[in-house]
Design a protein around this motif. Structure first.
Motif, PDB file in Angstrom:
ATOM      1  N   GLY A 291       0.771  -1.153   0.015  1.00  0.00           N
ATOM      2  CA  GLY A 291      -0.212  -0.106   0.048  1.00  0.00           C
ATOM      3  C   GLY A 291       1.004   1.317   0.265  1.00  0.00           C
ATOM      4  O   GLY A 291       0.123   2.334   0.127  1.00  0.00           O
ATOM      5  N   ASP A 292       1.943   1.262  -0.043  1.00  0.00           N
ATOM      6  CA  ASP A 292       2.897   2.613   0.130  1.00  0.00           C
ATOM      7  C   ASP A 292       3.682   2.793  -1.364  1.00  0.00           C
ATOM      8  O   ASP A 292       4.294   3.614  -1.383  1.00  0.00           O
ATOM      9  CB  ASP A 292       3.925   2.235   0.899  1.00  0.00           C
ATOM     10  N   THR A 293       2.951   2.207  -2.326  1.00  0.00           N
ATOM     11  CA  THR A 293       3.708   2.612  -3.781  1.00  0.00           C
ATOM     12  C   THR A 293       2.583   2.485  -4.831  1.00  0.00           C
ATOM     13  O   THR A 293       1.689   1.694  -4.805  1.00  0.00           O
ATOM     14  CB  THR A 293       4.629   1.815  -4.073  1.00  0.00           C
ATOM     15  N   ALA A 294       2.882   3.015  -5.949  1.00  0.00           N
ATOM     16  CA  ALA A 294       2.004   2.930  -6.954  1.00  0.00           C
ATOM     17  C   ALA A 294       2.481   1.724  -8.138  1.00  0.00           C
ATOM     18  O   ALA A 294       3.368   1.321  -7.833  1.00  0.00           O
ATOM     19  CB  ALA A 294       1.785   4.254  -7.795  1.00  0.00           C
ATOM     20  N   LEU A 295       1.403   1.552  -8.907  1.00  0.00           N
ATOM     21  CA  LEU A 295       1.938   0.471  -9.864  1.00  0.00           C
ATOM     22  C   LEU A 295       1.800   0.873 -11.202  1.00  0.00           C
ATOM     23  O   LEU A 295       0.892   1.889 -11.501  1.00  0.00           O
ATOM     24  CB  LEU A 295       0.831  -0.720  -9.685  1.00  0.00           C
ATOM     25  N   ARG A 296       2.521   0.240 -12.133  1.00  0.00           N
ATOM     26  CA  ARG A 296       2.378   0.683 -13.557  1.00  0.00           C
ATOM     27  C   ARG A 296       2.146  -0.463 -14.371  1.00  0.00           C
ATOM     28  O   ARG A 296       3.167  -1.447 -14.228  1.00  0.00           O
ATOM     29  CB  ARG A 296       3.726   1.767 -13.937  1.00  0.00           C
ATOM     30  N   CYS A 297       1.244  -0.433 -15.212  1.00  0.00           N
ATOM     31  CA  CYS A 297       1.092  -1.447 -16.117  1.00  0.00           C
ATOM     32  C   CYS A 297       2.250  -1.895 -17.194  1.00  0.00           C
ATOM     33  O   CYS A 297       2.448  -0.632 -17.811  1.00  0.00           O
ATOM     34  CB  CYS A 297      -0.384  -1.486 -16.770  1.00  0.00           C
ATOM     35  N   VAL A 298       2.731  -2.869 -17.163  1.00  0.00           N
ATOM     36  CA  VAL A 298       4.068  -3.230 -18.031  1.00  0.00           C
ATOM     37  C   VAL A 298       3.556  -4.220 -19.288  1.00  0.00           C
ATOM     38  O   VAL A 298       4.553  -4.285 -20.010  1.00  0.00           O
ATOM     39  CB  VAL A 298       5.093  -3.640 -17.392  1.00  0.00           C
ATOM     40  N   ALA A 299       2.562  -4.940 -19.039  1.00  0.00           N
ATOM     41  CA  ALA A 299       2.182  -6.058 -20.064  1.00  0.00           C
ATOM     42  C   ALA A 299       0.486  -6.247 -20.129  1.00  0.00           C
ATOM     43  O   ALA A 299       0.210  -6.212 -18.859  1.00  0.00           O
ATOM     44  CB  ALA A 299       3.038  -7.184 -19.821  1.00  0.00           C
ATOM     45  N   GLY A 300       0.226  -6.547 -21.039  1.00  0.00           N
ATOM     46  CA  GLY A 300      -1.391  -7.024 -20.966  1.00  0.00           C
ATOM     47  C   GLY A 300      -1.397  -7.732 -22.340  1.00  0.00           C
ATOM     48  O   GLY A 300      -0.984  -7.684 -23.407  1.00  0.00           O
ATOM     49  N   TRP A 301      -2.549  -8.847 -22.298  1.00  0.00           N
ATOM     50  CA  TRP A 301      -2.830  -9.474 -23.351  1.00  0.00           C
ATOM     51  C   TRP A 301      -4.109 -10.006 -23.273  1.00  0.00           C
ATOM     52  O   TRP A 301      -4.637 -10.501 -22.282  1.00  0.00           O
ATOM     53  CB  TRP A 301      -1.875 -10.867 -23.492  1.00  0.00           C
ATOM     54  N   PRO A 302      -4.809 -10.070 -24.466  1.00  0.00           N
ATOM     55  CA  PRO A 302      -4.754  -9.785 -25.890  1.00  0.00           C
ATOM     56  C   PRO A 302      -4.295  -8.142 -25.948  1.00  0.00           C
ATOM     57  O   PRO A 302      -5.217  -7.511 -25.176  1.00  0.00           O
ATOM     58  CB  PRO A 302      -5.609 -10.334 -26.564  1.00  0.00           C
ATOM     59  N   PRO A 303      -3.665  -7.701 -26.890  1.00  0.00           N
ATOM     60  CA  PRO A 303      -3.553  -6.367 -26.919  1.00  0.00           C
ATOM     61  C   PRO A 303      -4.669  -5.469 -26.987  1.00  0.00           C
ATOM     62  O   PRO A 303      -4.893  -4.489 -26.623  1.00  0.00           O
ATOM     63  CB  PRO A 303      -2.590  -6.189 -28.298  1.00  0.00           C
ATOM     64  N   GLU A 304      -5.630  -6.080 -27.845  1.00  0.00           N
ATOM     65  CA  GLU A 304      -7.100  -5.424 -28.232  1.00  0.00           C
ATOM     66  C   GLU A 304      -7.907  -5.557 -27.082  1.00  0.00           C
ATOM     67  O   GLU A 304      -9.291  -4.944 -27.206  1.00  0.00           O
ATOM     68  CB  GLU A 304      -7.753  -6.001 -29.684  1.00  0.00           C
ATOM     69  N   ALA A 305      -7.884  -6.089 -25.986  1.00  0.00           N
ATOM     70  CA  ALA A 305      -8.763  -6.296 -24.823  1.00  0.00           C
ATOM     71  C   ALA A 305      -9.303  -5.129 -24.242  1.00  0.00           C
ATOM     72  O   ALA A 305      -8.188  -4.250 -23.921  1.00  0.00           O
ATOM     73  CB  ALA A 305      -8.434  -7.208 -23.808  1.00  0.00           C
ATOM     74  N   ASP A 306     -10.373  -4.516 -24.144  1.00  0.00           N
ATOM     75  CA  ASP A 306     -10.951  -3.275 -23.407  1.00  0.00           C
ATOM     76  C   ASP A 306     -10.727  -3.347 -21.904  1.00  0.00           C
ATOM     77  O   ASP A 306     -10.635  -2.365 -21.462  1.00  0.00           O
ATOM     78  CB  ASP A 306     -12.278  -3.001 -23.944  1.00  0.00           C
ATOM     79  N   GLU A 307     -10.980  -4.908 -21.414  1.00  0.00           N
ATOM     80  CA  GLU A 307     -10.907  -4.880 -20.026  1.00  0.00           C
ATOM     81  C   GLU A 307      -9.661  -4.742 -19.483  1.00  0.00           C
ATOM     82  O   GLU A 307      -9.590  -4.375 -18.047  1.00  0.00           O
ATOM     83  CB  GLU A 307     -11.196  -6.247 -19.593  1.00  0.00           C
ATOM     84  N   ALA A 308      -8.318  -4.567 -20.047  1.00  0.00           N
ATOM     85  CA  ALA A 308      -6.948  -4.404 -19.617  1.00  0.00           C
ATOM     86  C   ALA A 308      -6.519  -2.944 -19.652  1.00  0.00           C
ATOM     87  O   ALA A 308      -7.027  -2.310 -20.566  1.00  0.00           O
ATOM     88  CB  ALA A 308      -5.935  -5.303 -20.023  1.00  0.00           C
ATOM     89  N   PRO A 309      -5.831  -2.619 -18.617  1.00  0.00           N
ATOM     90  CA  PRO A 309      -5.512  -1.147 -18.945  1.00  0.00           C
ATOM     91  C   PRO A 309      -4.378  -1.048 -19.794  1.00  0.00           C
ATOM     92  O   PRO A 309      -3.713  -1.969 -20.312  1.00  0.00           O
ATOM     93  CB  PRO A 309      -4.784  -0.853 -17.509  1.00  0.00           C
ATOM     94  N   GLU A 310      -4.126   0.049 -20.265  1.00  0.00           N
ATOM     95  CA  GLU A 310      -2.968   0.281 -21.295  1.00  0.00           C
ATOM     96  C   GLU A 310      -1.478   0.186 -20.744  1.00  0.00           C
ATOM     97  O   GLU A 310      -1.576   0.447 -19.657  1.00  0.00           O
ATOM     98  CB  GLU A 310      -3.181   1.762 -21.887  1.00  0.00           C
ATOM     99  N   VAL A 311      -0.765  -0.262 -21.580  1.00  0.00           N
ATOM    100  CA  VAL A 311       0.495  -0.682 -21.182  1.00  0.00           C
ATOM    101  C   VAL A 311       1.160   0.833 -20.876  1.00  0.00           C
ATOM    102  O   VAL A 311       1.247   1.833 -21.565  1.00  0.00           O
ATOM    103  CB  VAL A 311       1.515  -1.233 -21.994  1.00  0.00           C
ATOM    104  N   GLY A 312       1.682   1.021 -19.427  1.00  0.00           N
ATOM    105  CA  GLY A 312       2.216   2.384 -19.179  1.00  0.00           C
ATOM    106  C   GLY A 312       1.282   3.062 -18.216  1.00  0.00           C
ATOM    107  O   GLY A 312       1.694   4.050 -17.537  1.00  0.00           O
ATOM    108  N   ALA A 313       0.225   2.730 -18.170  1.00  0.00           N
ATOM    109  CA  ALA A 313      -0.809   3.244 -17.344  1.00  0.00           C
ATOM    110  C   ALA A 313      -0.365   3.013 -15.674  1.00  0.00           C
ATOM    111  O   ALA A 313      -0.246   1.958 -15.422  1.00  0.00           O
ATOM    112  CB  ALA A 313      -2.225   3.010 -17.522  1.00  0.00           C
ATOM    113  N   ALA A 314      -0.723   4.226 -14.992  1.00  0.00           N
ATOM    114  CA  ALA A 314      -0.625   4.013 -13.595  1.00  0.00           C
ATOM    115  C   ALA A 314      -1.863   3.354 -12.876  1.00  0.00           C
ATOM    116  O   ALA A 314      -2.970   3.802 -13.229  1.00  0.00           O
ATOM    117  CB  ALA A 314      -0.298   5.342 -12.928  1.00  0.00           C
TER     118      ALA A 314
END
Length: 750
Positions: A291-314
């Motif tokens: 709980g003391d730090t933020a996260l950043r999305c680095v990988a998602g699959w499949p690329p076209e999925a709307d349910e996953a955040p964009e790569v690089g998003a906090a």
């Protein structure tokens, strides 16, 4: 399956009563009778005794390991003289096993008795269809698979009853069996039964044709086995295998995350993404707590999925006191069931993995949570290895970058260019351009063997040793001999400390003298040395390959070659083919009188070397007017003559302000040479307009070197070197086969 194969290979013993006082063997029923045949929970025959062969007239090789439903096509009911009983085996066997026992002589109704036993007691789902593919009869297991009563199925078309299981594709296969009589085995069918509508079930279906006495088709018998648990266990193992096989091949934390999401989709999840902590991405030495730090999305699959955040998003940290580091299922209407799993190692949070199923209603089960925990543990180890590698890699590159910075050569008689390409964590290569006395320049190119920080540290030590030894003005082969001793000592220290094996390195060391227009070269190892002449011709293979520093072998190869003004020296940190296109292109560029500073990055970058250092030098000569020589008579009366000559020389150069310092220096050096040296004695003064320095050199045939010492008030001598050192910027002594040379270097204002 392995257990079934083992039983199939070993066979089953004849049915007999066990000795008194011992437990009943495998396959005993409630009454203690041993079964003549045993079926597992999938309906496969795993035990078929000789008693079963005699009872039903089916040889064990024809039925062992096959579905029990095939008995309907193998048993000749008209020839049966004894009935059979089917039921669960004893409590000591694995759960779900059924056995077959003799039921005694059959008074009549053989067909109906056998069929009743199969349809009321078999664990395999059975369906009897007529020629129009209407359901005539099912057993209790088949009804249980669908979660409906028999009355809701019997009499209805097969395609209607099993519409939830994709019956349209299976109906064509059923009609083919009905027409040809060729059975089908283990065809996979998937669907959502009424009793479990949120969980997809997988069945294997086998179909056989029913015929009358004349061979005319009457209908079909279809058996179905629920293999959902088996298939899901197999799929989980496949996902785990893919992750272990693919992840960690590259020491890159982001690549590890990419391999994880690609391995789990679509078998384990429909959509997956991994977020790493910002501390992990930017400060790998920071231990992250919950709980003391933020996260950043680095990988998602499949690329076209709307349910996953964009790569690089906090992303926000999904963990709190309610969950801690344990995986948990997060219900979401948009993304479907989502499994959130931390990536932790030794109590340190590295990131979070999300697995969701928006395309299917199947919830995550306990086995899924266990698999996710295994995947997260392996990923965390790989990410941690990657971050440690990247940290060491960054340190090594930073250090190598510092090594690649060369200052000015300090010499007007040489122009240099270089290329330095450190890659990975290997010890790599280094180079140096070191100004020496008398306007000479030393060129050094080396390469360390081994990888990792220890090899990097050894490289720094050897490079420093070269710089220190060069200050002694040693001949190149003498310098490599002393560097070899240093390499051996460093290797012994590594072995004693347990940080590595014996140390070996390669080095080429060359000294260019613009006054004599020569270059002395020595080599340890197999570095490439090329010399280009002003007429465009090139010379290679100057020195034979010798043992590396720290190795065993003959003394290092050395030579002295003429290098007229305009000559080009190319030193490479490894062995290269002179005919390589990139090297040939470099030679062609340099042969066209292109100065080294005009070489482009591509001219040097494409050379066939890894961890490479490439040093290119174009030689020049000093102007004759910048060098003055005087032969000194070995008598003290010559000191005053030498003084006057030195003052006159520097004044002719327009260096009047420097004349006084040069006069005193020459007086002291010549006096020392006459008193303590051995004739012949030569005095030389060199002006270097590029560096704005004046060098005074006194040479004699003696080997005794002067020493700087503090003279007492009553001493009549001992102040010459002290005075010379105070009036000059640098001073030193160098030796040659002809004796020694004492030199000083004094700066002047342009």
């Amino acid at each position: 399956m392995a257990e079934r194969e083992e039983r199939a290979g070993q066979g089953a013993p004849e049915a007999s009563a066990p000795p008194e006082g011992r437990e009943a063997p495998e396959g005993r029923g409630p009454a203690g009778r041993q079964a003549v045949a045993v079926f597992d929970d999938s309906g496969l025959v795993v035990v078929w005794t000789r008693a079963a062969e005699r009872l039903l007239g089916v040889h064990r090789a024809a039925i062992l390991g096959r579905p029990v439903t095939e008995l309907l096509t193998l048993v000749d009911l008209e020839k049966l003289t004894e009935g059979v009983t089917v039921g669960p085996v004893g409590e000591g066997d694995p759960p779900g096993r059924w056995g077959l026992w003799p039921a005694g002589p059959l008074p009549g109704g053989i067909r109906s008795g056998v069929l009743d036993a199969v349809f009321t007691q078999s664990p395999v789902g059975l369906h009897v269809l007529d020629a129009d593919l209407n359901v005539l009869r099912i057993n209790s297991a088949a009804g249980g698979m669908r979660g409906v009563a028999e009355g809701e199925i019997v009499g209805r078309p097969f395609s209607e009853v099993y519409s939830r299981f994709g019956a349209g594709s299976l109906e064509d296969a059923l009609r083919e069996v009905l027409a040809s009589g060729v059975p089908i085995f283990d065809q996979r069918v998937a669907g959502y039964p009424r009793e479990d509508p949120e969980r997809e079930h997988i069945y294997t279906v086998s179909v056989f044709r029913l015929e009358d006495d004349l061979g005319r088709p009457l209908g079909l018998v279809a058996s179905a086995v629920d293999v959902t648990a088996r298939d899901r266990a197999r799929d989980r193992l496949a996902v785990l295998h893919r992750v272990h096989a693919r992840m960690g091949l590259r020491l890159d934390a982001v690549q590890c995350a990419r391999e994880l999401v690609r391995a789990v989709v679509p078998t384990f999840a429909d959509v997956a993404h991994v977020a790493l902590t910002t501390a992990e991405l930017h400060s790998p030495d920071t231990d992250t707590t919950w709980g003391d730090t933020a996260l950043r999305c680095v990988a998602g699959w499949p690329p076209e999925a709307d349910e996953a955040p964009e790569v690089g998003a906090a992303l926000d940290m999904p963990y709190g006191d309610a969950h801690g580091p344990a995986p948990y299922v997060q219900e979401s209407h948009a993304a479907g069931p989502t499994l959130v799993v931390p990536l932790t190692l030794r109590g340190v949070l590295l990131g979070v993995a999300h697995f969701s199923r928006p395309r299917r209603p199947d919830p995550f089960e306990d086995d899924d949570l266990r698999l996710a925990a295994d995947l997260a543990a392996h990923t965390a180890v790989c990410v941690d290895n990657a971050r440690r590698y990247e940290h060491d890699h960054a340190v090594a590159l930073a250090l190598k970058g510092n090594l690649a910075r060369t200052g000015r050569t300090g010499r007007s008689a040489m122009e240099t260019a270089h290329r330095y390409l450190p890659t990975g964590l290997g010890g790599g290569a280094w180079f140096d351009v070191i100004p020496l006395s008398g306007n000479r320049v030393a060129l050094a190119v080396g390469h360390i063997a081994g990888i990792g920080p220890d090899a990097m540290a050894a490289m720094v030590q050897l490079r420093s040793a070269v710089q220190v030894l060069s200050a002694l003005d040693l001949d190149p082969h003498d310098l490599l001999a002393r560097l070899d001793d240093t390499t051996r000592r460093l290797g012994e220290e590594r072995v004693a400390a347990g940080t590595g094996g014996p140390l070996t390195a390669q080095c080429v060391y060359a000294v260019h003298d613009p006054v004599t227009e020569t270059c002395a070269i020595a080599r340890a190892g197999h570095q490439t040395v090329l010399v280009g002449h002003s007429d465009g011709s090139w010379r290679s293979g100057l020195l034979e390959e010798t043992t590396a520093l720290g190795g065993e072998g003959p003394p290092f190869a050395a030579d002295e070659i003429p290098v007229p003004p305009g000559s080009t020296l190319v030193l490479l940190s490894g062995r290269a083919d002179p005919d390589d296109p990139a090297l040939a292109g470099l030679r062609a560029r340099l042969a066209g009188a292109v100065p080294p500073r005009a070489l482009s990055a591509s001219d040097l970058h494409d050379l066939p070397l890894d961890q490479a250092a490439v040093l290119v030098a174009r030689t020049r000569s000093l102007d004759a007017d910048d060098v003055a020589c005087w032969e000194v008579t070995p008598e003290l009366t010559a000191v005053s003559e030498a003084r006057r000559w030195a003052v006159r020389t520097v004044e002719e150069w327009g260096l009047t302000e420097t004349a006084f310092a040069v006069e005193l220096i020459v007086s002291e050096l010549v006096t020392n040479a006459i008193r303590h040296g051995t004739p012949p004695i030569h005095l030389r003064i060199i002006r270097n307009p590029a560096d704005h320095t004046v060098t005074c050199e006194i040479s004699d045939a003696g080997t005794a070197a002067p020493h700087l010492r503090r003279a007492r008030a009553a001493d009549e001598g001992g102040r010459g070197i002290f005075i010379s050192g105070e009036l000059s910027d640098r001073w030193g002594v160098r030796w040659s086969e002809q004796g020694k040379t004492v030199w000083t270097e004094t700066s002047y204002m342009p």
